[in-house]
Scaffold this motif. Structure first.
Motif, PDB file in Angstrom:
ATOM      1  N   GLU A  12       3.390 -12.993   6.553  1.00  0.00           N
ATOM      2  CA  GLU A  12       2.107 -12.450   4.673  1.00  0.00           C
ATOM      3  C   GLU A  12       2.244 -10.962   4.859  1.00  0.00           C
ATOM      4  OE1 GLU A  12      -2.636 -12.203   5.820  1.00  0.00           O
ATOM      5  OE2 GLU A  12      -1.729 -12.087   7.800  1.00  0.00           O
ATOM      6  N   TYR A  13       2.581 -10.821   4.045  1.00  0.00           N
ATOM      7  CA  TYR A  13       2.294  -9.754   3.197  1.00  0.00           C
ATOM      8  C   TYR A  13       0.903  -8.966   3.035  1.00  0.00           C
ATOM      9  CZ  TYR A  13       2.028  -6.188  -0.586  1.00  0.00           C
ATOM     10  OH  TYR A  13       2.362  -5.033  -1.234  1.00  0.00           O
ATOM     11  N   ALA A  14       0.777  -7.517   3.001  1.00  0.00           N
ATOM     12  CA  ALA A  14      -0.158  -6.492   3.339  1.00  0.00           C
ATOM     13  C   ALA A  14      -1.826  -7.555   3.455  1.00  0.00           C
ATOM     14  CB  ALA A  14      -1.152  -7.013   1.711  1.00  0.00           C
ATOM     15  N   PRO A  15      -1.114  -7.585   5.084  1.00  0.00           N
ATOM     16  CA  PRO A  15      -2.053  -8.506   5.889  1.00  0.00           C
ATOM     17  C   PRO A  15      -3.479  -7.214   6.417  1.00  0.00           C
ATOM     18  CG  PRO A  15      -0.419  -7.715   7.815  1.00  0.00           C
ATOM     19  CD  PRO A  15       0.001  -7.583   5.836  1.00  0.00           C
ATOM     20  N   ALA A  53       4.489  -9.200   9.361  1.00  0.00           N
ATOM     21  CA  ALA A  53       3.058  -8.901   9.147  1.00  0.00           C
ATOM     22  C   ALA A  53       4.019  -7.618   8.051  1.00  0.00           C
ATOM     23  CB  ALA A  53       2.182  -8.270   9.800  1.00  0.00           C
ATOM     24  N   LEU A  54       4.111  -8.124   6.901  1.00  0.00           N
ATOM     25  CA  LEU A  54       5.263  -6.862   5.747  1.00  0.00           C
ATOM     26  C   LEU A  54       3.715  -5.966   4.992  1.00  0.00           C
ATOM     27  CD1 LEU A  54       7.410  -6.168   4.494  1.00  0.00           C
ATOM     28  CD2 LEU A  54       6.858  -7.787   2.658  1.00  0.00           C
ATOM     29  N   GLN A  55       3.465  -5.097   5.552  1.00  0.00           N
ATOM     30  CA  GLN A  55       2.339  -3.811   5.179  1.00  0.00           C
ATOM     31  C   GLN A  55       3.227  -2.826   4.435  1.00  0.00           C
ATOM     32  OE1 GLN A  55      -1.162  -4.309   4.579  1.00  0.00           O
ATOM     33  NE2 GLN A  55      -1.793  -3.922   7.774  1.00  0.00           N
ATOM     34  N   PRO A  56       2.074  -2.859   3.758  1.00  0.00           N
ATOM     35  CA  PRO A  56       2.766  -1.989   2.902  1.00  0.00           C
ATOM     36  C   PRO A  56       1.928  -0.510   3.543  1.00  0.00           C
ATOM     37  CG  PRO A  56       0.952  -3.555   1.876  1.00  0.00           C
ATOM     38  CD  PRO A  56       1.163  -3.199   2.677  1.00  0.00           C
ATOM     39  N   ALA A 108       7.191  -1.953   7.700  1.00  0.00           N
ATOM     40  CA  ALA A 108       6.753  -1.522   6.395  1.00  0.00           C
ATOM     41  C   ALA A 108       6.621  -1.453   5.240  1.00  0.00           C
ATOM     42  CB  ALA A 108       7.142   0.315   6.669  1.00  0.00           C
ATOM     43  N   TYR A 109       6.035  -2.476   3.819  1.00  0.00           N
ATOM     44  CA  TYR A 109       6.636  -2.501   2.982  1.00  0.00           C
ATOM     45  C   TYR A 109       6.973  -1.037   1.711  1.00  0.00           C
ATOM     46  CZ  TYR A 109       7.164  -4.195  -1.985  1.00  0.00           C
ATOM     47  OH  TYR A 109       7.619  -3.928  -3.377  1.00  0.00           O
ATOM     48  N   PRO A 110       7.436  -0.727   1.358  1.00  0.00           N
ATOM     49  CA  PRO A 110       8.924  -1.417   1.362  1.00  0.00           C
ATOM     50  C   PRO A 110      10.128  -1.081   1.665  1.00  0.00           C
ATOM     51  CG  PRO A 110       8.665   0.404  -0.857  1.00  0.00           C
ATOM     52  CD  PRO A 110       7.071   0.175   0.499  1.00  0.00           C
ATOM     53  N   VAL A 153      12.983 -16.712   5.462  1.00  0.00           N
ATOM     54  CA  VAL A 153      11.642 -17.234   5.667  1.00  0.00           C
ATOM     55  C   VAL A 153      10.941 -18.358   5.013  1.00  0.00           C
ATOM     56  CG1 VAL A 153       9.414 -16.371   4.804  1.00  0.00           C
ATOM     57  CG2 VAL A 153      11.044 -14.775   5.448  1.00  0.00           C
ATOM     58  N   ASP A 154      10.485 -19.079   5.659  1.00  0.00           N
ATOM     59  CA  ASP A 154       9.761 -20.120   5.622  1.00  0.00           C
ATOM     60  C   ASP A 154       8.972 -19.990   4.694  1.00  0.00           C
ATOM     61  OD1 ASP A 154      11.308 -22.582   7.420  1.00  0.00           O
ATOM     62  OD2 ASP A 154      11.226 -21.080   8.785  1.00  0.00           O
ATOM     63  N   THR A 155       7.855 -19.682   4.921  1.00  0.00           N
ATOM     64  CA  THR A 155       6.646 -19.470   4.018  1.00  0.00           C
ATOM     65  C   THR A 155       6.785 -18.392   3.995  1.00  0.00           C
ATOM     66  OG1 THR A 155       5.623 -21.443   5.009  1.00  0.00           O
ATOM     67  CG2 THR A 155       4.245 -20.265   3.767  1.00  0.00           C
ATOM     68  N   LEU A 156       5.913 -17.878   3.095  1.00  0.00           N
ATOM     69  CA  LEU A 156       5.486 -15.980   2.514  1.00  0.00           C
ATOM     70  C   LEU A 156       4.335 -16.088   1.766  1.00  0.00           C
ATOM     71  CD1 LEU A 156       7.398 -13.316   1.206  1.00  0.00           C
ATOM     72  CD2 LEU A 156       5.308 -13.253   1.108  1.00  0.00           C
ATOM     73  N   LEU A 157       3.170 -15.662   2.156  1.00  0.00           N
ATOM     74  CA  LEU A 157       1.189 -15.875   2.345  1.00  0.00           C
ATOM     75  C   LEU A 157       1.158 -14.855   2.075  1.00  0.00           C
ATOM     76  CD1 LEU A 157       0.609 -17.498   5.852  1.00  0.00           C
ATOM     77  CD2 LEU A 157       1.493 -18.885   2.800  1.00  0.00           C
ATOM     78  N   THR A 158       0.276 -14.703   1.104  1.00  0.00           N
ATOM     79  CA  THR A 158      -0.428 -13.033   0.399  1.00  0.00           C
ATOM     80  C   THR A 158      -1.620 -13.539   0.220  1.00  0.00           C
ATOM     81  OG1 THR A 158      -0.373 -10.691  -0.115  1.00  0.00           O
ATOM     82  CG2 THR A 158       0.329 -13.242  -1.654  1.00  0.00           C
ATOM     83  N   PHE A 159      -3.096 -13.046   0.226  1.00  0.00           N
ATOM     84  CA  PHE A 159      -3.936 -13.592   0.784  1.00  0.00           C
ATOM     85  C   PHE A 159      -4.881 -12.296  -0.411  1.00  0.00           C
ATOM     86  CE2 PHE A 159      -2.652 -15.869   4.413  1.00  0.00           C
ATOM     87  CZ  PHE A 159      -3.106 -16.794   3.975  1.00  0.00           C
TER      88      PHE A 159
END
Length: 274
Positions: A80-83, A104-107, A133-135, A146-152
């Protein structure tokens, strides 16, 4: 590994007959703490660890239907990008804790320290969440794993900051060939001025498709599960006029609460199989 019940129990000198193999397996599953529920997404949405304020928003965010549309399932590696504050983490972490991997790919910035504190407060649920921590730390997620990458509700932030191309490139690199990119964001009608995408928090479907396809993704499908026809997407203070932010505070609050949260697009993309 847990063992099956013994084939026979001895009572004095008399041996009782063994249970049939199917009955033994059922008994094992009934007592195994990590047994898979019949509907794992529904079980994760119903997790008692979720905060009541987040559960109250399910009527707007439709997490079970959204995750099912994106094909999320136990056993996957999911990013999940930016949870942010952890709304979807409360569902994804228990869903993937015993069967799968959750990154959890958190900026880097405002939410990172708070997100780590949120996880640390409930280690029984969140101990296996891998915070990246991104990037700076993105390379810790193996490329093509990765099978699934999500961002909401995050792509509008990328567009407003001019970071969409590099961020989608990182998504593409992380996903397996055939992997899914799932996006939910606030929807701007196609006939509106595109300049609004830089300030309103709303984006056109065509804009997200253009960004994703430029990064190499294929469009798969769209869902209306998060649509809200009551949202006219023309608010003076942008999408933040509506709940949950309610930027006008008490001014016309009942009006905005009656409208509900924003009209959202739900888009599914795929990394091509080479």
């Amino acid at each position: 590994m847990l063992s099956f019940p013994r084939a026979a129990l001895l009572l004095g000198a008399i041996a009782l007959p063994a249970l049939p193999l199917a009955a033994q397996q059922a008994d094992h599953n009934a007592h195994a703490g990590h047994a898979m529920p019949a509907d794992p997404i529904a079980a994760a949405v119903a997790a008692p660890s979720r905060t009541p304020a987040n559960v109250a928003r399910d009527k707007y965010r439709h997490p079970a239907e959204t995750l099912a549309f994106f094909g999320v399932a136990p056993g996957q590696t999911v990013v999940e990008y930016a949870p942010s504050g952890g709304w979807y983490t409360e569902i994804l972490a228990p869903l993937l804790r015993d069967h799968g991997t959750f990154y959890a790919l958190q900026p880097t910035g405002g939410y990172l320290a708070g997100y780590k504190a949120f996880l640390a407060a409930n280690p029984a649920v969140y101990d296996k969440v891998k915070v990246i921590a991104y990037p700076e730390e993105t390379a810790q997620i193996p490329a093509g794993s990765v099978d699934t990458l999500l961002t909401f509700r995050n792509v509008h932030n990328m567009v407003m900051g001019g970071k969409e191309a590099e961020t989608f490139a990182a998504f593409f690199a992380a996903l397996k060939p055939g992997g899914t990119l799932g996006i939910v964001d606030h929807r701007l009608p196609e006939d509106r001025d595109s300049a609004l995408e830089k300030s309103s928090g709303y984006l056109k479907v065509s804009t997200i498709r253009r960004i994703a396809e430029a990064a190499g993704f294929e469009f798969v499908a769209a869902s209306e599960v998060n649509a809200n026809p009551e949202d006219t997407a023309d608010w003076e203070k942008g999408v933040w006029t509506l709940p949950p932010v309610l930027r006008n505070k008490e001014v016309d609050k009942d009006k905005y609460l009656a409208i509900g949260e924003s009209d959202r697009m739900t888009l599914k993309f795929r990394k091509p199989v080479q």
